[in-house]
Design a protein around this motif. Structure first.
Motif, PDB file in Angstrom:
ATOM      1  N   GLY A 278       0.797  -1.215   0.000  1.00  0.00           N
ATOM      2  CA  GLY A 278       0.000   0.000   0.000  1.00  0.00           C
ATOM      3  C   GLY A 278       0.826   1.260   0.000  1.00  0.00           C
ATOM      4  O   GLY A 278       0.422   2.292   0.535  1.00  0.00           O
ATOM      5  N   THR A 279       2.019   1.177  -0.595  1.00  0.00           N
ATOM      6  CA  THR A 279       2.961   2.301  -0.593  1.00  0.00           C
ATOM      7  C   THR A 279       3.309   2.710  -2.013  1.00  0.00           C
ATOM      8  O   THR A 279       3.476   1.863  -2.891  1.00  0.00           O
ATOM      9  N   LEU A 280       3.410   4.025  -2.224  1.00  0.00           N
ATOM     10  CA  LEU A 280       3.892   4.559  -3.501  1.00  0.00           C
ATOM     11  C   LEU A 280       5.393   4.789  -3.376  1.00  0.00           C
ATOM     12  O   LEU A 280       5.847   5.577  -2.543  1.00  0.00           O
ATOM     13  N   TYR A 281       6.169   4.104  -4.203  1.00  0.00           N
ATOM     14  CA  TYR A 281       7.627   4.235  -4.202  1.00  0.00           C
ATOM     15  C   TYR A 281       8.027   5.221  -5.303  1.00  0.00           C
ATOM     16  O   TYR A 281       7.830   4.948  -6.488  1.00  0.00           O
ATOM     17  N   VAL A 282       8.529   6.377  -4.891  1.00  0.00           N
ATOM     18  CA  VAL A 282       8.906   7.431  -5.837  1.00  0.00           C
ATOM     19  C   VAL A 282      10.377   7.225  -6.191  1.00  0.00           C
ATOM     20  O   VAL A 282      11.268   7.478  -5.375  1.00  0.00           O
ATOM     21  N   VAL A 283      10.617   6.751  -7.396  1.00  0.00           N
ATOM     22  CA  VAL A 283      11.924   6.221  -7.779  1.00  0.00           C
ATOM     23  C   VAL A 283      12.655   7.173  -8.730  1.00  0.00           C
ATOM     24  O   VAL A 283      12.166   7.468  -9.827  1.00  0.00           O
ATOM     25  N   ALA A 284      13.816   7.641  -8.324  1.00  0.00           N
ATOM     26  CA  ALA A 284      14.669   8.432  -9.218  1.00  0.00           C
ATOM     27  C   ALA A 284      15.335   7.502 -10.220  1.00  0.00           C
ATOM     28  O   ALA A 284      15.808   6.418  -9.864  1.00  0.00           O
TER      29      ALA A 284
ATOM     30  N   ARG B 262       1.112   6.079   2.167  1.00  0.00           N
ATOM     31  CA  ARG B 262       2.528   6.433   2.311  1.00  0.00           C
ATOM     32  C   ARG B 262       3.224   6.603   0.970  1.00  0.00           C
ATOM     33  O   ARG B 262       2.991   5.840   0.029  1.00  0.00           O
ATOM     34  N   CYS B 263       4.085   7.611   0.910  1.00  0.00           N
ATOM     35  CA  CYS B 263       5.000   7.788  -0.223  1.00  0.00           C
ATOM     36  C   CYS B 263       6.423   7.561   0.299  1.00  0.00           C
ATOM     37  O   CYS B 263       6.820   8.176   1.292  1.00  0.00           O
ATOM     38  N   MET B 264       7.185   6.711  -0.380  1.00  0.00           N
ATOM     39  CA  MET B 264       8.555   6.418   0.050  1.00  0.00           C
ATOM     40  C   MET B 264       9.530   6.849  -1.056  1.00  0.00           C
ATOM     41  O   MET B 264       9.465   6.342  -2.169  1.00  0.00           O
ATOM     42  N   PRO B 265      10.440   7.785  -0.769  1.00  0.00           N
ATOM     43  CA  PRO B 265      11.384   8.227  -1.795  1.00  0.00           C
ATOM     44  C   PRO B 265      12.564   7.279  -1.940  1.00  0.00           C
ATOM     45  O   PRO B 265      13.109   6.793  -0.952  1.00  0.00           O
TER      46      PRO B 265
END
Length: 311
Positions: A24-30, A130-133
């Motif tokens: 249930g997490t959005l992983y914001v991936v560079a 949740r957003c996880m960088p």
């Protein structure tokens, strides 16, 4: 798959698999800005792990994933770009609420920094999710790291990110006039077909050093520093100098030191008012730079505290 990335995928599993990746997490991936080798091990692992990848351009992202041996079916690639960001966020949120892990990538670099992604993260967090960088490549910090920006007479001046200036000439000129009053390092972005116009606009800054960084991390990377007034001639000297995406770094300038009126006024106001209020009024009264006056206020307060302790 290019065999050069097979060891990287193995290393990613070894280095990152044991870490926690909540559902249930959005992983914001560079992602890389030009050199595929700039991907992080954690990014490679997450791009394998997630249930779907939201992205600015599905075709571009599919090509990038294929380069790493991580090709996905089209149903697992979700288009989320500047034209549909708000609407597409609802679909991403629905998946997250079902417990899926979703990665978000822009076409290159760090999402949400002059790229789509900010609205998506805002919507996800507003939904209580949740957003996880996953940090990585950024043209902005890459350019600053090598521009050699040293604030004259200061030890730390920070920087301002201004992004793309307006495309219309009059609005661009107004924006440059505002930037001329900003003494801190300022970072701009520009496309190759507008770099000549930007250089002409910046020429009014005279001797102020400006670093042009183009094609960062790519084969024809070029980073060069010149006085603002010399930029148009330098660009015209070689047609290749105007090719590629640009990061433009305006170096910090020495702040004009007045005759002490600003400090005198600030001292009087600090004796009666909270710091922020005193700084604002001192800037309004004397025309001094608010950021510099705030730094001075902190120094004065520290000096007073040290004096009290010594007594």
């Amino acid at each position: 798959m290019s065999t050069s990335f097979a060891p990287a995928l193995h290393a990613a599993r070894e280095a990152a698999a044991a870490q926690n990746y909540p559902q249930g997490t959005l992983y914001v991936v560079a992602t890389p800005i030009g050199n595929l080798a700039d991907i992080s091990l954690r990014a490679l692992h997450v791009l394998q792990l997630v249930d779907a990848v939201a992205c600015e351009d599905t075709r571009h992202t599919q090509g990038m994933l294929r380069s790493y041996g991580l090709e996905r079916p089209g149903s697992q690639l979700l288009a989320v770009h500047q034209h549909n960001e708000a609407e597409a966020a609802a679909g991403v949120i629905a998946r997250l609420q079902q417990g899926q892990r979703i990665a978000y990538v822009s076409d290159a670099g760090t999402p949400g920094v002059s790229d789509p992604g900010a609205r998506l993260c805002a919507a996800v967090q507003a939904a209580g999710l949740r957003c996880m960088p996953l940090p990585g490549a950024s043209s902005i910090t890459s350019a600053i790291s090598v521009a050699g920006c040293v604030p004259p007479g200061q030890t730390d001046g920070g920087f301002v990110f201004a992004g793309f200036l307006p495309t219309k000439n009059a609005e661009r000129q107004t924006a440059v006039q505002r930037l001329s009053a900003e003494p801190r390092c300022t970072v701009l972005l520009e496309a190759p077909h507008r770099i000549h116009e930007l250089a002409k606009a910046l020429a009014v800054l005279g001797e102020r050093p400006v670093t042009l960084a183009r094609e960062i991390t790519k084969q024809f990377e070029q980073i060069s520093t010149h006085a603002a007034q010399d930029l148009p001639a330098w660009l015209n000297g070689d047609a290749t100098r105007a090719k590629g995406e640009f990061v433009v770094v305006l170096h910090p300038v020495a702040v004009h030191q007045d005759d002490g009126d600003a400090e005198r006024v600030l001292r009087l106001l600090l004796a009666e008012l909270p710091t922020k209020t005193a700084v604002k009024l001192a800037a309004d009264i004397t025309g001094g730079n608010r950021n510099q006056l705030y730094d001075l206020a902190l120094q004065l307060k520290r000096a007073d505290q040290d004096g009290d302790e010594a007594a």
